[in-house]
Scaffold this motif. Structure first.
Motif, mmCIF file in Angstrom:
data_model
loop_
_atom_site.group_PDB
_atom_site.id
_atom_site.type_symbol
_atom_site.label_atom_id
_atom_site.label_comp_id
_atom_site.label_asym_id
_atom_site.label_seq_id
_atom_site.Cartn_x
_atom_site.Cartn_y
_atom_site.Cartn_z
ATOM 1 N N ARG A 457 16.689 83.423 22.033
ATOM 2 C CA ARG A 457 15.170 83.232 21.323
ATOM 3 C C ARG A 457 15.235 82.082 20.557
ATOM 4 O O ARG A 457 14.020 81.141 20.636
ATOM 5 C CB ARG A 457 14.976 84.473 20.821
ATOM 6 N N GLU A 458 16.147 81.832 19.909
ATOM 7 C CA GLU A 458 16.404 80.495 18.899
ATOM 8 C C GLU A 458 17.780 80.235 18.664
ATOM 9 O O GLU A 458 18.564 80.994 18.666
ATOM 10 C CB GLU A 458 15.534 80.724 17.712
ATOM 11 N N ALA A 459 18.073 79.218 18.595
ATOM 12 C CA ALA A 459 19.430 78.340 18.170
ATOM 13 C C ALA A 459 19.465 78.009 16.627
ATOM 14 O O ALA A 459 18.400 78.021 16.347
ATOM 15 C CB ALA A 459 19.620 77.257 19.065
ATOM 16 N N TRP A 460 20.350 77.312 16.311
ATOM 17 C CA TRP A 460 20.353 76.718 14.876
ATOM 18 C C TRP A 460 20.564 75.215 15.282
ATOM 19 O O TRP A 460 21.663 75.075 16.011
ATOM 20 C CB TRP A 460 21.387 77.394 14.085
ATOM 21 N N ARG A 461 19.714 74.285 14.522
ATOM 22 C CA ARG A 461 19.971 72.915 14.522
ATOM 23 C C ARG A 461 20.274 72.605 13.160
ATOM 24 O O ARG A 461 19.764 72.792 11.830
ATOM 25 C CB ARG A 461 18.678 72.365 14.884
ATOM 26 N N ALA A 462 21.294 71.551 13.032
ATOM 27 C CA ALA A 462 21.721 70.843 11.743
ATOM 28 C C ALA A 462 20.475 69.924 11.545
ATOM 29 O O ALA A 462 20.114 69.338 12.293
ATOM 30 C CB ALA A 462 22.950 69.897 11.779
ATOM 31 N N ASP A 463 20.006 69.998 10.413
ATOM 32 C CA ASP A 463 18.809 69.041 9.760
ATOM 33 C C ASP A 463 19.266 67.808 9.898
ATOM 34 O O ASP A 463 20.298 67.303 9.474
ATOM 35 C CB ASP A 463 18.346 69.728 8.325
ATOM 36 N N PRO A 464 18.312 66.901 10.444
ATOM 37 C CA PRO A 464 18.507 65.700 10.696
ATOM 38 C C PRO A 464 18.600 64.758 9.473
ATOM 39 O O PRO A 464 17.379 64.195 9.170
ATOM 40 C CB PRO A 464 17.613 65.140 11.635
ATOM 41 N N ARG A 465 19.550 64.661 8.430
ATOM 42 C CA ARG A 465 19.538 63.987 7.258
ATOM 43 C C ARG A 465 20.452 62.982 7.247
ATOM 44 O O ARG A 465 21.442 63.140 7.903
ATOM 45 C CB ARG A 465 19.892 65.118 6.213
ATOM 46 N N ASP A 466 20.187 61.783 6.576
ATOM 47 C CA ASP A 466 21.300 60.895 6.384
ATOM 48 C C ASP A 466 22.057 61.363 5.387
ATOM 49 O O ASP A 466 21.660 61.882 4.297
ATOM 50 C CB ASP A 466 20.543 59.671 6.200
ATOM 51 N N LEU A 467 23.310 60.860 5.305
ATOM 52 C CA LEU A 467 24.280 60.621 4.146
ATOM 53 C C LEU A 467 24.324 62.351 3.652
ATOM 54 O O LEU A 467 24.209 62.593 2.590
ATOM 55 C CB LEU A 467 24.267 60.029 2.949
ATOM 56 N N ALA A 468 24.713 63.445 4.921
ATOM 57 C CA ALA A 468 24.721 64.610 4.245
ATOM 58 C C ALA A 468 25.668 65.453 5.145
ATOM 59 O O ALA A 468 26.234 64.916 6.170
ATOM 60 C CB ALA A 468 23.353 65.183 4.760
ATOM 61 N N THR A 469 26.405 66.443 4.764
ATOM 62 C CA THR A 469 26.889 67.368 5.219
ATOM 63 C C THR A 469 26.553 68.739 5.116
ATOM 64 O O THR A 469 26.102 69.206 3.793
ATOM 65 C CB THR A 469 28.517 67.513 4.681
#
Length: 605
Positions: A457-469
């Protein structure tokens, strides 16, 4: 990252347990699938794609909607707004606007889904002195709004036209890519260049310096061309990557010598006329001036505000026609060129290149130099896989080029799509800065319009941020006894080397973490990773299996990015884990709410 084609070594009982846990919790899982046209090669190791895998289509451009070609309309609709945002200073481009105006055109599968203009084609009369560089605006009634059919100085995108007419001569047997340039232009041998080949000019590995101010050092076009050809090497041929205007100037001379015809005529008869690019060429006539975007105020060259003639000082001093710069065009005309390349060198039955030639132009000939020169990835004339402006459209076979005046095109042959950005970012002064932020924005929008569809139904996505972990953590119900196994689906597409996903396991309640070796499987293909993946992920969902250590308490997915340039991101779905005593984590059931997302967000279809 270490890789192997062998499966992970686990006791048979654990292998049976992992399978039993996955089947019990998930039910029958459909095979993971990739995006259409994104093949996964059979060799051991991470996924790969080469020009041989590209499927050329025979599309004819037409206007249409995003939904017709499976794109998300909201992302396509964002293109004009994101373009307009840079008409003012922004946090990522402070001090000045990124450009006075711009035009964007995006297409997929032959359907033009966006073609829009923002801002002003002609706005300024001059610019004040540094450090302020204040733009002196024309009266309002003398300013000219940007239009979708505004004509732009393409700057270095012109190099692609020189490249194409060169490859046409290769096809005709008049030019050998691995022959010395001096075979065709004898005076080029001066300055230690006897061994420089045509291929080296196209891949910018000739050893020539990047630039010399021909326009100010020599009084006539003939002397300037002679000086360009006589320029000595700055490095041994084939040992360095240096992007060189001088190499493309020499290439323009070469095709003129072997054909006995002017470069402008070769481009017209070999490229623009067959494709119907009626607004494209060198030295546009005065009747087009009202449609042309102005570029830079150049009092130092005695030119004032440059408008209607080539911006590049060397190309201007060479008569407006040179191998490195000088072509003017519109977004609509360039769309014909882009589509012809996606079609394998043909459009509406008119062929400008053979399909095998187009494939040859997309091989990364600079791969041996990549470790020393990370930005060196190049085919013949084309830049390859440049996340700093191609963003999520990047892949090992994505190709394009940029131009100093603020122009760029990105072509993704795996999704049969392209995006063109034309701007006058040097109007009124180059000191106002690069428009790379806008280049990234339009490429990101088109890439985001191509959905990564979760398998649940839904997955998880890493937020598209620069300079981030950012991390996604799964606390197990209890410590694993005697080891165990975890399974999840992974979709990743990141900037190679600079952005990555790391899978880790903790055995002390999350106090310390260690990478876990992963087995990744797609269809009948599998490979192993030491816990980290980066770069091209095949645009596919990978079924991942991991052997857990004894007393494992937590699983964690960690996505890290650098300061600029991203792919389409990292997604995780269907997380399960178990040991000999039963279920440790059920990400699709009772434990879904226990996932701790720090910089990750739900991703739905």
């Amino acid at each position: 990252m270490t890789t192997s084609s062998r499966p992970l070594h686990r006791p048979p009982a654990l292998r049976r347990l992992a399978l039993g846990v996955a089947v019990a919790i998930l039910g029958t899982t459909a095979p993971a699938t990739g995006a259409a046209g994104a093949p996964l090669r059979d060799e051991a190791g991470p996924p790969a794609v080469t020009p041989a895998d590209i499927h050329f289509r025979h599309d004819t451009l037409r206007p249409g909607s995003a939904g017709e070609v499976g794109l998300l309309p909201a992302s396509v609709d964002r293109l004009p707004a994101d373009l307009a945002a840079y008409l003012q200073p922004t946090p990522d481009h402070p001090g000045y606007p990124a450009y006075a105006g711009a035009v964007v055109l995006a297409a997929k599968d032959g359907v033009v889904v966006q073609h829009a203009a923002v801002g002003t084609a002609v706005r300024y009369a001059a610019v004040g002195p540094p450090p302020g560089l204040v733009g002196v605006e024309l009266p309002a009634d003398q300013q000219i709004p940007m239009r979708p059919d505004t004509v732009f100085d393409l700057a270095s995108v012109s190099k692609l036209f020189t490249t194409i007419v060169t490859m046409q001569q290769v096809e005709r047997g008049r030019v050998d890519l691995d022959a010395p340039v001096a075979r065709y232009v004898p005076e080029f041998a001066a300055g230690g260049k006897e061994a420089v080949t045509v291929r080296m000019l196209l891949t910018h590995t000739s050893g020539l310096p990047a630039f010399t101010p021909l326009w100010s050092r020599y009084p006539t076009p003939a002397e300037r061309f002679a000086a360009a050809l006589a320029t000595p090497l700055a490095a041994p041929p084939g040992t360095r990557y240096v992007y060189s205007d001088l190499g493309l100037i020499a290439l323009g001379v070469l095709v003129e010598r072997v054909t006995g015809r002017p470069l402008a005529d070769l481009v017209r008869d070999g490229v623009t006329a067959p494709l119907g690019m009626t607004d494209t060429g060198y030295n546009p006539g005065p009747e087009l001036r009202s449609r042309i975007a102005a570029t830079e105020y150049q009092p130092y060259a005695g030119r004032g505000m440059v408008w209607g003639e080539v911006h590049d000082e060397n190309a201007w001093s060479l008569g407006g026609v040179a191998g490195h710069a000088g072509v003017f065009s519109t977004a609509a005309d360039l769309s014909l060129l882009c589509q012809s390349l996606l079609n394998g060198g043909e459009y509406r039955g008119r062929r400008i290149l053979r399909a095998d030639t187009v494939r040859a132009m997309l091989v990364n000939y600079n791969a041996p130099l990549e470790a020393a020169y990370p930005e060196s990835d190049r085919g013949l004339g084309f830049e390859l896989n440049k996340h700093w402006y191609m963003m999520g459209l990047s892949s090992p076979v994505a190709f394009g080029h940029t131009g100093f005046t603020g122009t760029s095109l990105v072509i993704d042959p795996l999704s049969h799509s392209f995006v063109i950005l034309l701007s006058n970012r040097v109007h009124p002064d180059r000191g106002w800065g690069s428009n790379n932020v806008a280049r990234r924005a339009v490429a990101r929008d088109l890439a985001e319009a191509m959905p990564v569809r979760p398998r649940s139904r839904e997955a998880w996505r890493a937020d598209p941020r620069d300079l981030a972990t950012v991390t996604l953590t799964a606390p197990l119900r209890r410590a694993a006894q005697g080891g165990g196994a975890a399974s999840f689906l992974l979709w990743y597409d990141t900037e190679p080397r600079y952005d990555s996903m790391r899978f880790e396991v903790s055995t002390d309640g999350g106090g310390t973490w260690a990478p876990a070796r992963m087995l990744l499987r797609h269809g009948d293909r599998d490979w192993t990773s030491d816990g980290t993946v980066t770069g091209y992920g095949g645009r596919a969902w990978w079924q991942v299996s991991v052997a857990l250590p004894d007393q494992a308490t937590h699983l964690r997915w960690s996505s890290s990015t650098d300061g600029s340039g991203q792919g389409r991101g990292v997604y995780v779905d269907r997380v399960v884990a178990g040991d000999r005593d039963g279920v440790l984590f059920d990400g699709e059931g009772a434990d879904a709410s226990l996932l701790v997302a720090e910089g990750w967000s739900p991703a739905r279809t």
